[in-house]
Design a protein around this motif. Structure first.
Motif, PDB file in Angstrom:
ATOM      1  N   ASP A 217       3.403 -17.459   9.050  1.00  0.00           N
ATOM      2  CA  ASP A 217       2.358 -18.056   8.220  1.00  0.00           C
ATOM      3  C   ASP A 217       1.006 -18.001   8.925  1.00  0.00           C
TER       4      ASP A 217
ATOM      5  N   ARG B  39      12.307 -21.822  -7.222  1.00  0.00           N
ATOM      6  CA  ARG B  39      11.433 -22.524  -6.271  1.00  0.00           C
ATOM      7  C   ARG B  39      11.834 -23.979  -6.155  1.00  0.00           C
TER       8      ARG B  39
ATOM      9  N   ASP C  40       7.935 -26.187  -1.573  1.00  0.00           N
ATOM     10  CA  ASP C  40       7.113 -25.078  -1.094  1.00  0.00           C
ATOM     11  C   ASP C  40       7.949 -23.900  -0.607  1.00  0.00           C
ATOM     12  N   VAL C  41       9.194 -23.843  -1.053  1.00  0.00           N
ATOM     13  CA  VAL C  41      10.086 -22.742  -0.668  1.00  0.00           C
ATOM     14  C   VAL C  41      10.529 -21.984  -1.909  1.00  0.00           C
TER      15      VAL C  41
ATOM     16  N   THR D 230      13.108 -19.022  -3.323  1.00  0.00           N
ATOM     17  CA  THR D 230      14.350 -18.324  -2.991  1.00  0.00           C
ATOM     18  C   THR D 230      14.521 -17.112  -3.897  1.00  0.00           C
TER      19      THR D 230
ATOM     20  N   THR E 291      14.825 -16.782   1.650  1.00  0.00           N
ATOM     21  CA  THR E 291      13.895 -17.883   1.407  1.00  0.00           C
ATOM     22  C   THR E 291      12.527 -17.532   1.981  1.00  0.00           C
ATOM     23  N   PHE E 292      11.491 -17.895   1.232  1.00  0.00           N
ATOM     24  CA  PHE E 292      10.118 -17.555   1.595  1.00  0.00           C
ATOM     25  C   PHE E 292       9.249 -18.811   1.622  1.00  0.00           C
ATOM     26  N   GLY E 293       8.365 -18.874   2.612  1.00  0.00           N
ATOM     27  CA  GLY E 293       7.344 -19.903   2.655  1.00  0.00           C
ATOM     28  C   GLY E 293       6.089 -19.413   1.961  1.00  0.00           C
TER      29      GLY E 293
ATOM     30  N   THR F  14       3.266 -14.731   0.589  1.00  0.00           N
ATOM     31  CA  THR F  14       4.549 -15.325   0.955  1.00  0.00           C
ATOM     32  C   THR F  14       5.016 -14.702   2.270  1.00  0.00           C
TER      33      THR F  14
ATOM     34  N   GLN G 185      11.362 -16.632   5.609  1.00  0.00           N
ATOM     35  CA  GLN G 185      11.795 -17.679   6.528  1.00  0.00           C
ATOM     36  C   GLN G 185      13.239 -17.476   6.989  1.00  0.00           C
ATOM     37  N   SER G 186      14.127 -17.116   6.049  1.00  0.00           N
ATOM     38  CA  SER G 186      15.534 -16.962   6.413  1.00  0.00           C
ATOM     39  C   SER G 186      16.244 -16.085   5.395  1.00  0.00           C
TER      40      SER G 186
END
Length: 236
Positions: free
Chosen positions: A147, A191, A194-195, A197, A214-216, A228, A231-232
């Motif tokens: 980020d 969503r 704030d995540v 998927t 998963t995206f921040g 975006t 994240q995982s």
């Protein structure tokens, strides 16, 4: 005016609009986006119509607002976040990254980075003559996996003591691409807070793959634009 009245001509105007993708904005484009009107003086002479002169001028960055994608509206994303999200998820699928990752920057292997850089080059200006990405790989790593707004580009753990790998397609890249192009519903988005998927389902010949990425979210402010970042990743 003489050209228009004698022997007879006309003025033609065409208007072009340039809107950069979030990837292009990361690369800091040389020219501003916006609207550019072009005016042409066409003259009708012995050889038919010809362009005698032309002008162009920058009108500003008041772009016509396109209708948002219903999925974008449902997720509550900005246009840039929605575009980046789709590009990133497609690249992860084309890379064959189908395993659990809690910290992609430290857990992806050098081979997986090579696969990802190849797949992601679709939206990052392609590949240079030497086979590398047109934009520095570190810039892609920062935009897609952190980020961070600026500062030093990260170096993935697998590449810290070795040369950056040349982009290369994964073994199943063409099969995956065919499946993605044939089925727009292969990737679904949701969503929570704030995540965001992205759920991927692919019926590969080797067996069906089900993944959740998963995206921040990076907002417009303080960033110069929103996007975006991954994240995982986990098997669904």
């Amino acid at each position: 005016m003489d050209c228009i009245t004698d022997p007879g001509g006309c003025l033609l105007m065409a208007q072009t609009t340039t809107e950069y993708t979030p990837e292009a904005l990361v690369g800091v484009p040389q020219y501003s986006d916006g609207v550019m009107p072009h005016v042409y003086l066409a003259v009708n002479g012995d050889e038919g119509w010809t362009i005698a002169d032309q002008w162009a001028y920058y009108k500003g960055s008041e772009l016509p607002e396109p209708s948002p994608d219903p999925a974008q509206e449902e997720l509550g994303l900005t246009r840039n976040q929605w575009v980046m999200l789709q590009h990133q998820t497609r690249a992860l699928a084309l890379s064959g990254i189908f395993r659990d990752l809690d910290d992609p920057l430290t857990e992806l292997t050098a081979e997986e980075w090579a696969n990802y850089l190849y797949a992601r080059s679709e939206s990052w200006f392609g590949l240079a003559e030497d086979g590398r990405t047109e934009i520095p790989a570190g810039t892609i790593f920062r935009a897609d996996f952190t980020d961070r707004i600026s500062s030093e580009d990260p170096t993935p753990a697998a590449l810290e003591n070795t040369e950056e790998p040349l982009p290369a397609p994964c073994a199943a890249c063409e099969e995956i691409k065919t499946l993605l192009d044939a089925d727009p519903q292969a990737i679904a988005y949701s969503r929570t807070g704030d995540v965001v998927t992205a759920t991927l389902t692919l019926p590969l010949e080797s067996g069906t793959v089900a993944m959740e990425y998963t995206f921040g979210l990076v907002p417009d402010d303080p960033a110069p634009f929103s996007r975006t970042y991954l994240q995982s990743a986990h098997r669904a």
